[in-house]
Design an enzyme around this catalytic site. Structure first.
Site, mmCIF file in Angstrom:
data_model
loop_
_atom_site.group_PDB
_atom_site.id
_atom_site.type_symbol
_atom_site.label_atom_id
_atom_site.label_comp_id
_atom_site.label_asym_id
_atom_site.label_seq_id
_atom_site.Cartn_x
_atom_site.Cartn_y
_atom_site.Cartn_z
ATOM 1 N N TYR A 74 -16.420 -8.304 10.269
ATOM 2 C CA TYR A 74 -17.488 -9.079 9.615
ATOM 3 C C TYR A 74 -17.324 -10.595 9.728
ATOM 4 O O TYR A 74 -18.105 -11.343 9.137
ATOM 5 C CB TYR A 74 -17.685 -8.652 8.152
ATOM 6 C CG TYR A 74 -16.490 -8.839 7.258
ATOM 7 C CD1 TYR A 74 -15.574 -7.811 7.095
ATOM 8 C CD2 TYR A 74 -16.275 -10.030 6.584
ATOM 9 C CE1 TYR A 74 -14.473 -7.963 6.288
ATOM 10 C CE2 TYR A 74 -15.172 -10.192 5.763
ATOM 11 C CZ TYR A 74 -14.279 -9.161 5.622
ATOM 12 O OH TYR A 74 -13.181 -9.318 4.817
ATOM 13 N N ASN B 194 -5.451 1.955 -1.709
ATOM 14 C CA ASN B 194 -5.689 0.509 -1.854
ATOM 15 C C ASN B 194 -6.453 0.172 -3.133
ATOM 16 O O ASN B 194 -6.782 -0.980 -3.380
ATOM 17 C CB ASN B 194 -6.422 -0.064 -0.624
ATOM 18 C CG ASN B 194 -7.834 0.458 -0.504
ATOM 19 O OD1 ASN B 194 -8.278 1.288 -1.279
ATOM 20 N ND2 ASN B 194 -8.553 -0.052 0.476
ATOM 21 N N ASP C 98 -11.709 2.170 1.652
ATOM 22 C CA ASP C 98 -12.201 2.026 3.036
ATOM 23 C C ASP C 98 -13.126 3.183 3.402
ATOM 24 O O ASP C 98 -14.183 2.986 3.998
ATOM 25 C CB ASP C 98 -11.042 2.037 4.044
ATOM 26 C CG ASP C 98 -10.095 0.869 3.861
ATOM 27 O OD1 ASP C 98 -10.421 -0.034 3.077
ATOM 28 O OD2 ASP C 98 -9.025 0.876 4.500
ATOM 29 N N ALA D 55 -1.810 7.206 22.744
ATOM 30 C CA ALA D 55 -0.909 7.993 21.887
ATOM 31 C C ALA D 55 -1.271 7.857 20.404
ATOM 32 O O ALA D 55 -1.159 8.816 19.632
ATOM 33 C CB ALA D 55 0.535 7.551 22.112
ATOM 34 N N LYS E 131 0.808 -1.227 0.000
ATOM 35 C CA LYS E 131 0.000 0.000 0.000
ATOM 36 C C LYS E 131 0.845 1.282 0.000
ATOM 37 O O LYS E 131 0.504 2.253 -0.653
ATOM 38 C CB LYS E 131 -0.942 0.009 1.211
ATOM 39 C CG LYS E 131 -2.055 -1.024 1.093
ATOM 40 C CD LYS E 131 -3.067 -0.805 2.203
ATOM 41 C CE LYS E 131 -3.962 -2.001 2.351
ATOM 42 N NZ LYS E 131 -4.939 -1.820 3.423
ATOM 43 N N GLY F 185 -5.837 1.612 10.868
ATOM 44 C CA GLY F 185 -6.234 2.030 9.521
ATOM 45 C C GLY F 185 -7.736 2.225 9.381
ATOM 46 O O GLY F 185 -8.194 3.195 8.746
ATOM 47 N N ASN G 30 -8.926 4.796 22.213
ATOM 48 C CA ASN G 30 -8.017 3.694 21.901
ATOM 49 C C ASN G 30 -7.250 3.233 23.131
ATOM 50 O O ASN G 30 -6.932 4.026 24.018
ATOM 51 C CB ASN G 30 -7.022 4.120 20.811
ATOM 52 C CG ASN G 30 -6.376 2.926 20.142
ATOM 53 O OD1 ASN G 30 -7.070 1.946 19.832
ATOM 54 N ND2 ASN G 30 -5.076 2.971 19.924
ATOM 55 N N ARG G 31 -7.008 1.903 23.149
ATOM 56 C CA ARG G 31 -6.228 1.296 24.216
ATOM 57 C C ARG G 31 -4.900 2.031 24.361
ATOM 58 O O ARG G 31 -4.482 2.396 25.450
ATOM 59 C CB ARG G 31 -6.012 -0.178 23.818
ATOM 60 C CG ARG G 31 -5.341 -1.040 24.786
ATOM 61 C CD ARG G 31 -5.342 -2.466 24.280
ATOM 62 N NE ARG G 31 -4.638 -2.616 22.995
ATOM 63 C CZ ARG G 31 -4.477 -3.770 22.361
ATOM 64 N NH1 ARG G 31 -4.985 -4.871 22.884
ATOM 65 N NH2 ARG G 31 -3.831 -3.827 21.226
HETATM 66 P P1 ATR Z 1 -6.447 -1.840 11.157
HETATM 67 O O1 ATR Z 1 -5.512 -1.192 10.204
HETATM 68 O O2 ATR Z 1 -7.167 -3.020 10.612
HETATM 69 O O3 ATR Z 1 -7.388 -0.871 11.806
HETATM 70 P P2 ATR Z 1 -4.438 -1.957 13.268
HETATM 71 O O4 ATR Z 1 -3.698 -0.799 12.707
HETATM 72 O O5 ATR Z 1 -3.670 -3.149 13.703
HETATM 73 O O6 ATR Z 1 -5.524 -2.527 12.272
HETATM 74 O O7 ATR Z 1 -5.341 -1.415 14.470
HETATM 75 C C1 ATR Z 1 -6.013 -2.278 15.289
HETATM 76 C C2 ATR Z 1 -6.757 -1.446 16.323
HETATM 77 O O8 ATR Z 1 -7.446 -2.362 17.189
HETATM 78 C C3 ATR Z 1 -5.881 -0.610 17.210
HETATM 79 O O9 ATR Z 1 -6.579 0.564 17.546
HETATM 80 C C4 ATR Z 1 -5.684 -1.519 18.444
HETATM 81 O O10 ATR Z 1 -5.398 -0.822 19.626
HETATM 82 P P3 ATR Z 1 -3.856 -0.397 19.970
HETATM 83 O O11 ATR Z 1 -3.551 0.796 19.111
HETATM 84 O O12 ATR Z 1 -3.901 -0.089 21.405
HETATM 85 O O13 ATR Z 1 -3.016 -1.600 19.630
HETATM 86 C C5 ATR Z 1 -7.059 -2.104 18.535
HETATM 87 N N1 ATR Z 1 -7.116 -3.364 19.273
HETATM 88 C C6 ATR Z 1 -6.650 -4.558 18.873
HETATM 89 N N2 ATR Z 1 -6.951 -5.506 19.799
HETATM 90 C C7 ATR Z 1 -7.613 -4.888 20.798
HETATM 91 C C8 ATR Z 1 -8.191 -5.317 22.037
HETATM 92 N N3 ATR Z 1 -8.141 -6.585 22.427
HETATM 93 N N4 ATR Z 1 -8.824 -4.399 22.801
HETATM 94 C C9 ATR Z 1 -8.877 -3.110 22.418
HETATM 95 N N5 ATR Z 1 -8.354 -2.640 21.254
HETATM 96 C C10 ATR Z 1 -7.730 -3.508 20.463
#
Ligand code: ATR
Length: 261
Positions: free
Chosen positions: A200, A69, A84, A137, A48, A113, A133-134
């Site tokens: 999904y 994409n 997306d 930052a 990408k 993403g 977000n968890r």
């Molecule tokens: P994508 O591009 O598909 O969105 P990604 O960049 O890996 O995938 O992002 C995944 C998201 O899911 C992130 O916001 C991640 O939180 P962190 O930034 O703290 O890693 C979140 N995520 C993944 N597993 C999680 C969980 N068990 N509980 C809460 N958030 C979760």
């Protein structure tokens, strides 16, 4: 399966095929897509970033979220877009008409993403977006990118934010088959709020099932996938495809057959 369905129904003699391209060969392949017989394509990991860099021009969404994409030709030049963003909002409009109430506030879980696309397109529609977000930052970084309508929070703020939300969107991978559960209580959410999960697999996530039982309107991730596909299809084949109930069922059956029960 999705593109094949539309090609058949619209009577277009085209095909949507898979190409396995190494990073070393990718630049040459993309820059000579037409010579390989293609009118465009989708690009996935790990290409990408290269696609973003290589296209002659990017559409506004691709530019804003920083990811390409989908590629197609316009006047002989290769253009890059982001399906997306389109898929996210087209699905919401389709499945929850009227969702964008006056002063609409959205809580978006995640900062990857998917959250980036959601934050961009929701803020474009005038929605006040609260990213939770968890890893706070990452949310802060995203919010900074999209300006004053997008705010960042840690999970401790979730309860307070849910009270005022008109839309709750899960853009994390939690709740997906093989991933941890998504821990979100819906008790504080107002009854009129729409709940959207971009996951999904499974087709109905625990979040959506809980929301449906509480009487919320729900929007699932499969619709987003189908609308995303429609974005590329329209660019490549010059016809607007319809996400029919029949197509949805075909894809649902396929997902069920491939999902461990
Ligand atoms: P994508 O591009 O598909 O969105 P990604 O960049 O890996 O995938 O992002 C995944 C998201 O899911 C992130 O916001 C991640 O939180 P962190 O930034 O703290 O890693 C979140 N995520 C993944 N597993 C999680 C969980 N068990 N509980 C809460 N958030 C979760």
């Amino acid at each position: 399966m999705i593109h094949g369905y539309w090609l058949k129904h619209l009577g277009i003699p085209g095909a949507y095929e898979l190409e396995d391209v190494t990073p070393e060969d990718f630049d040459g392949f993309l820059l000579n897509l037409a010579a390989h017989g293609y009118v465009g394509g989708n690009v996935t990991v790990p290409h990408k970033e290269a696609a973003y860099r290589l296209v002659g021009r990017r559409d506004a969404a691709a530019e804003a979220v920083g990811a390409v994409n989908t590629v197609w030709y316009e006047d002989g030049a290769l253009v890059g877009g982001n399906s997306d963003t389109h898929g996210f909002i087209a699905n919401l409009d389709d499945r929850a008409p009227g969702w964008n109430v006056a002063g609409c506030r959205a809580v978006v879980l995640g900062a990857g993403g998917a959250a980036r696309s959601a934050a961009y397109v929701l803020s474009e529609r005038g929605v006040e977006v609260h990213l939770v977000n968890r890893t706070v930052a990452r949310a802060v970084e995203l919010a900074a990118r999209f300006g004053p309508r997008v705010h960042a929070h840690g999970v401790d703020a979730l309860g307070r934010l849910l009270r005022g939300a008109d839309l709750l969107v899960n853009c994390t991978s939690a709740g997906m088959v093989g991933k941890p559960r998504l821990e979100v209580g819906l008790a504080l959410l107002k009854p009129s709020a729409v709940v959207y999960d971009v996951v999904y697999v499974p087709l109905e996530t625990e979040l959506l099932a809980a929301a449906r039982i509480r009487g919320h309107r729900t929007v699932d991730g499969l619709g987003m996938l189908l609308q995303q596909a429609g974005f590329g299809f329209g660019k490549w084949f010059g016809a607007t495809p319809t996400v029919t109930a029949e197509l949805r069922m075909l894809v649902e059956d396929d997902i069920r057959a491939k999902t461990p029960q």
